[in-house]
Design a protein around this motif. Structure first.
Motif, PDB file in Angstrom:
ATOM      1  N   TYR A 267       1.008  -5.491 -11.278  1.00  0.00           N
ATOM      2  CA  TYR A 267      -0.282  -4.825 -11.424  1.00  0.00           C
ATOM      3  C   TYR A 267      -0.444  -3.739 -10.374  1.00  0.00           C
ATOM      4  O   TYR A 267       0.211  -3.735  -9.328  1.00  0.00           O
ATOM      5  N   ASP A 268      -1.349  -2.805 -10.669  1.00  0.00           N
ATOM      6  CA  ASP A 268      -1.788  -1.762  -9.745  1.00  0.00           C
ATOM      7  C   ASP A 268      -3.307  -1.819  -9.668  1.00  0.00           C
ATOM      8  O   ASP A 268      -3.967  -2.256 -10.621  1.00  0.00           O
ATOM      9  N   THR A 269      -3.865  -1.380  -8.546  1.00  0.00           N
ATOM     10  CA  THR A 269      -5.325  -1.304  -8.443  1.00  0.00           C
ATOM     11  C   THR A 269      -5.733  -0.041  -7.693  1.00  0.00           C
ATOM     12  O   THR A 269      -6.471  -0.081  -6.716  1.00  0.00           O
ATOM     13  N   SER A 270      -5.204   1.098  -8.176  1.00  0.00           N
ATOM     14  CA  SER A 270      -5.478   2.399  -7.555  1.00  0.00           C
ATOM     15  C   SER A 270      -6.498   3.224  -8.326  1.00  0.00           C
ATOM     16  O   SER A 270      -6.886   4.296  -7.859  1.00  0.00           O
ATOM     17  N   LEU A 271      -6.915   2.761  -9.496  1.00  0.00           N
ATOM     18  CA  LEU A 271      -7.776   3.577 -10.351  1.00  0.00           C
ATOM     19  C   LEU A 271      -9.223   3.459  -9.887  1.00  0.00           C
ATOM     20  O   LEU A 271      -9.982   2.588 -10.320  1.00  0.00           O
ATOM     21  N   GLY A 272      -9.595   4.342  -8.974  1.00  0.00           N
ATOM     22  CA  GLY A 272     -10.955   4.369  -8.460  1.00  0.00           C
ATOM     23  C   GLY A 272     -11.268   5.758  -7.937  1.00  0.00           C
ATOM     24  O   GLY A 272     -10.371   6.568  -7.692  1.00  0.00           O
ATOM     25  N   TYR A 273     -12.546   6.036  -7.755  1.00  0.00           N
ATOM     26  CA  TYR A 273     -12.951   7.340  -7.232  1.00  0.00           C
ATOM     27  C   TYR A 273     -12.749   7.404  -5.723  1.00  0.00           C
ATOM     28  O   TYR A 273     -12.957   6.420  -5.008  1.00  0.00           O
TER      29      TYR A 273
ATOM     30  N   GLY B   1       1.794  -6.823  -6.468  1.00  0.00           N
ATOM     31  CA  GLY B   1       0.714  -5.856  -6.577  1.00  0.00           C
ATOM     32  C   GLY B   1       0.840  -4.676  -5.644  1.00  0.00           C
ATOM     33  O   GLY B   1       1.485  -4.741  -4.592  1.00  0.00           O
ATOM     34  N   ILE B   2       0.179  -3.577  -6.024  1.00  0.00           N
ATOM     35  CA  ILE B   2       0.215  -2.346  -5.245  1.00  0.00           C
ATOM     36  C   ILE B   2      -1.100  -1.601  -5.387  1.00  0.00           C
ATOM     37  O   ILE B   2      -1.774  -1.683  -6.421  1.00  0.00           O
TER      38      ILE B   2
ATOM     39  N   GLU C  17       4.272   4.204 -14.633  1.00  0.00           N
ATOM     40  CA  GLU C  17       5.621   3.962 -15.158  1.00  0.00           C
ATOM     41  C   GLU C  17       6.583   3.616 -14.026  1.00  0.00           C
ATOM     42  O   GLU C  17       7.416   2.704 -14.148  1.00  0.00           O
ATOM     43  N   MET C  18       6.480   4.326 -12.900  1.00  0.00           N
ATOM     44  CA  MET C  18       7.354   4.045 -11.761  1.00  0.00           C
ATOM     45  C   MET C  18       7.041   2.674 -11.161  1.00  0.00           C
ATOM     46  O   MET C  18       7.954   1.933 -10.765  1.00  0.00           O
ATOM     47  N   GLN C  19       5.775   2.334 -11.074  1.00  0.00           N
ATOM     48  CA  GLN C  19       5.404   1.027 -10.528  1.00  0.00           C
ATOM     49  C   GLN C  19       5.970  -0.100 -11.390  1.00  0.00           C
ATOM     50  O   GLN C  19       6.497  -1.092 -10.866  1.00  0.00           O
TER      51      GLN C  19
ATOM     52  N   HIS D 262       0.885  -1.171   0.000  1.00  0.00           N
ATOM     53  CA  HIS D 262       0.000   0.000   0.000  1.00  0.00           C
ATOM     54  C   HIS D 262       0.919   1.216   0.000  1.00  0.00           C
ATOM     55  O   HIS D 262       1.381   1.664   1.054  1.00  0.00           O
ATOM     56  N   GLY D 263       1.215   1.713  -1.200  1.00  0.00           N
ATOM     57  CA  GLY D 263       2.210   2.766  -1.339  1.00  0.00           C
ATOM     58  C   GLY D 263       1.895   3.980  -0.486  1.00  0.00           C
ATOM     59  O   GLY D 263       0.763   4.470  -0.477  1.00  0.00           O
ATOM     60  N   SER D 264       2.881   4.497   0.236  1.00  0.00           N
ATOM     61  CA  SER D 264       2.665   5.607   1.163  1.00  0.00           C
ATOM     62  C   SER D 264       2.199   6.860   0.418  1.00  0.00           C
ATOM     63  O   SER D 264       2.223   6.927  -0.813  1.00  0.00           O
ATOM     64  N   TYR D 265       1.802   7.868   1.184  1.00  0.00           N
ATOM     65  CA  TYR D 265       1.086   9.012   0.621  1.00  0.00           C
ATOM     66  C   TYR D 265       1.867   9.710  -0.491  1.00  0.00           C
ATOM     67  O   TYR D 265       1.286  10.158  -1.477  1.00  0.00           O
ATOM     68  N   ARG D 266       3.194   9.809  -0.363  1.00  0.00           N
ATOM     69  CA  ARG D 266       4.006  10.510  -1.364  1.00  0.00           C
ATOM     70  C   ARG D 266       4.647   9.572  -2.380  1.00  0.00           C
ATOM     71  O   ARG D 266       5.268  10.036  -3.338  1.00  0.00           O
TER      72      ARG D 266
END
Length: 539
Positions: free
Chosen positions: A349-355, A325-326, A340-342, A296-300
């Motif tokens: 994979y990433d799963t951050s694309l949400g409202y 995953g992240i 790109e950084m991930q 769970h990538g930190s805030y920054r």
């Protein structure tokens, strides 16, 4: 039997083309003059191309905003529209200011799509329509990309049937599953901290006596030795009952909140160390029990590659293998730089694309996809988030919203990605939240969803996308060629109306309807590519 004649150097349109054929599971070959094929013309096709579907490319007219609709569906529309004759059968209209204009028309054996469909879907997928908050306008649960692509699939299927041949596509999910559901948990903290102050104050401002009472009961439980946010045993019991496994993303925040600035508490006042024996034992126990562990990538970290790589490396060390995953904290994304950084850091994979404020589909799709950059698609997969617990209204209103989204995903055949924080499984502080999660998963499973971890979803989608399944149909014989190791792969076959097919008894059939079959390929796979023959008779 599907031929694409597309001339475009625009990366956005190329992204739309790639995503469509990958997601739809349609084998396509470059242009040739085979008169038996269904040719899709986009751009300027060769003069001798037997085009059956024409898709407008960069119409010169002004952009119009309205609704694209057919007999039983509606989608938002904002694109330029080519003029098209109403002489044939109108399959879809665009409504603008109480006026309607033909948008998809079949004239004889040719179907015309009068707007630049690939430009529109590509714009969504490349981040041109991205916004982290849905806001009050519109319906964030509308699957714009998936809706447009489903329209094109229906056009291709119709064109095949006009040619008197079946239409074949690779099924989205393993075997007889018609959609997928994935339960994930962002582990923001292991113990309750600043919330002992902020939550009672919130309930005081709201005049919520019941909420204050729940905080008091939670405090009594804490005094009695029960940590209110350590709800991992409850999650594991629920997973066992549902016969699923979850994905847990662990946060390790390196920035400290400012004590006199409460606005920093929520984003920075979370877990600051995974080095405690309790934290590391938890992570290892979850992994040993078959649950997936991710970052769970930190805030920054969404804008800091070194920080992102360091956080991944620490969790890799704890579990003794590389995590794949992240999800970024607060769903922070700088599109496409974060992706790109991930990818560079080694994530699959990433799963951050949400409202951040409402359930819904920030990218207009509920299917996995490879994010696009100026140099082409990334190897990283994005698994779009559909529902996050804190955006769901309480009680029955929350269930109705969740059920609507789940039903839309099921109807589309996509992925229902859920985020439920561990803390909300505490029935004292968040009554009903855990039950809602379980109810939603059961609802998805009852509709045929495959329940899997995010890592399993990503691995499956990559394998499905790389499996080259081709087909030809001629003289009443359908030939489907598939690669070795086709375990769990299936194909959908739609016959022209009134046609019949002789499915060999050796083939496992998951769906057997009047004009639609879903068959398993796995039991037929061999060490070499295999060709299956099915005879059919046109009605």
């Amino acid at each position: 039997m599907i031929v694409l004649s597309a001339i475009t150097e625009d990366p956005v349109r190329q992204a739309g083309i790639r995503h469509f054929f990958t997601t739809a599971g349609i084998a396509v070959r470059p242009f040739d003059a085979d008169p038996g094929a269904v040719t899709i013309g986009y751009g300027t096709p060769p003069a001798d191309a037997p085009v059956r579907i024409r898709i407008a490319h960069a119409p010169a007219s002004d952009v119009v905003q309205g609704e694209l609709y057919g007999e039983s569906w509606r989608l938002p529309f904002s694109a330029a529209l080519d003029p098209v004759s109403e002489g044939g059968e109108v399959l879809a209209w665009v409504s603008v200011n109480d006026e309607r204009h033909p948008c998809i028309v079949q004239d004889g054996a040719t179907i015309t799509v009068a707007f630049d469909l690939f430009a529109e879907t590509g714009e969504w997928l490349c981040g041109g329509r991205d916004r982290p908050r849905a806001g009050p306008a519109g319906d964030p649960a509308v699957l714009v990309v998936d809706g447009y692509e489903a329209l094109l699939v229906s056009c291709i299927r119709r064109a095949c049937h006009l040619q008197g041949i079946p239409f074949v596509a690779t099924a989205h999910w393993p075997q007889n599953h018609t959609s997928a559901v994935c339960l994930t948990h962002d582990v923001d903290e292991l113990v309750k901290t600043y919330q002992w102050i902020t939550r009672p104050l919130r309930y005081c401002r709201q005049g919520d006596g019941a909420g204050l009472l729940r905080q008091f009961r939670s405090l009594l439980a804490k005094i009695g030795g029960k940590e209110p946010y350590w709800m991992f045993d409850a999650i594991r019991r629920m997973d066992d009952e549902l016969q699923i496994r979850s994905t847990f993303y662990f946060l390790e925040e390196s920035m400290a909140p400012r004590l006199l600035d409460p606005s920093t508490w929520n984003v920075l006042g979370r877990c600051h160390s995974l080095n405690t024996p309790a934290a590391q034992a938890l992570i290892r126990d979850l992994a040993h029990d078959g649950h997936e562990i991710g970052v769970h990538g930190s805030y920054r970290s969404f804008a800091d590659y070194d920080l992102l790589a360091r956080e991944k490396g620490h969790i890799d060390t704890i579990i003794g293998r590389s995590v794949t995953g992240i999800r970024q904290h607060h769903l922070n994304l700088d599109v496409p730089r974060t992706w790109e950084m991930q990818a560079k850091a080694g994530f699959i994979y990433d799963t951050s694309l949400g409202y951040k404020d409402r359930p819904g589909f920030r990218g207009g799709t509920c299917f996995p996809f490879h994010p696009e950059t100026a140099s082409g698609p990334l190897p990283l997969l994005e698994l779009p988030l559909a529902v996050m617990d804190i955006t769901v209204p309480p009680r029955s209103a929350g269930w109705e919203i969740c059920r609507t989204i789940a039903d839309r995903v099921a109807a589309t055949g996509g992925l229902l990605m859920l985020l439920w924080h561990p803390a909300v499984f505490n029935p004292i502080e968040f009554p009903g939240a855990g039950d809602l999660c379980a109810r939603l998963i059961r609802h998805a499973q009852a509709k045929g969803a495959w329940a899997a971890t995010a890592g399993e979803i990503a691995a499956w989608w990559r394998r499905r996308s790389s499996a080259l399944i081709t087909w030809t149909a001629r003289d009443g014989a359908l030939h489907i060629t598939f690669p070795p190791d086709a375990d769990d792969l299936a194909v959908d076959i739609w016959l022209p109306e009134g046609s019949t097919a002789a499915i060999p008894k050796s083939i496992q059939v998951f769906v057997r309807e009047e004009q639609h079959f879903r068959i398993a390929l796995g039991p037929l796979s061999m060490a070499l590519p295999t060709t299956l023959e099915i005879e059919y008779i046109c009605g």
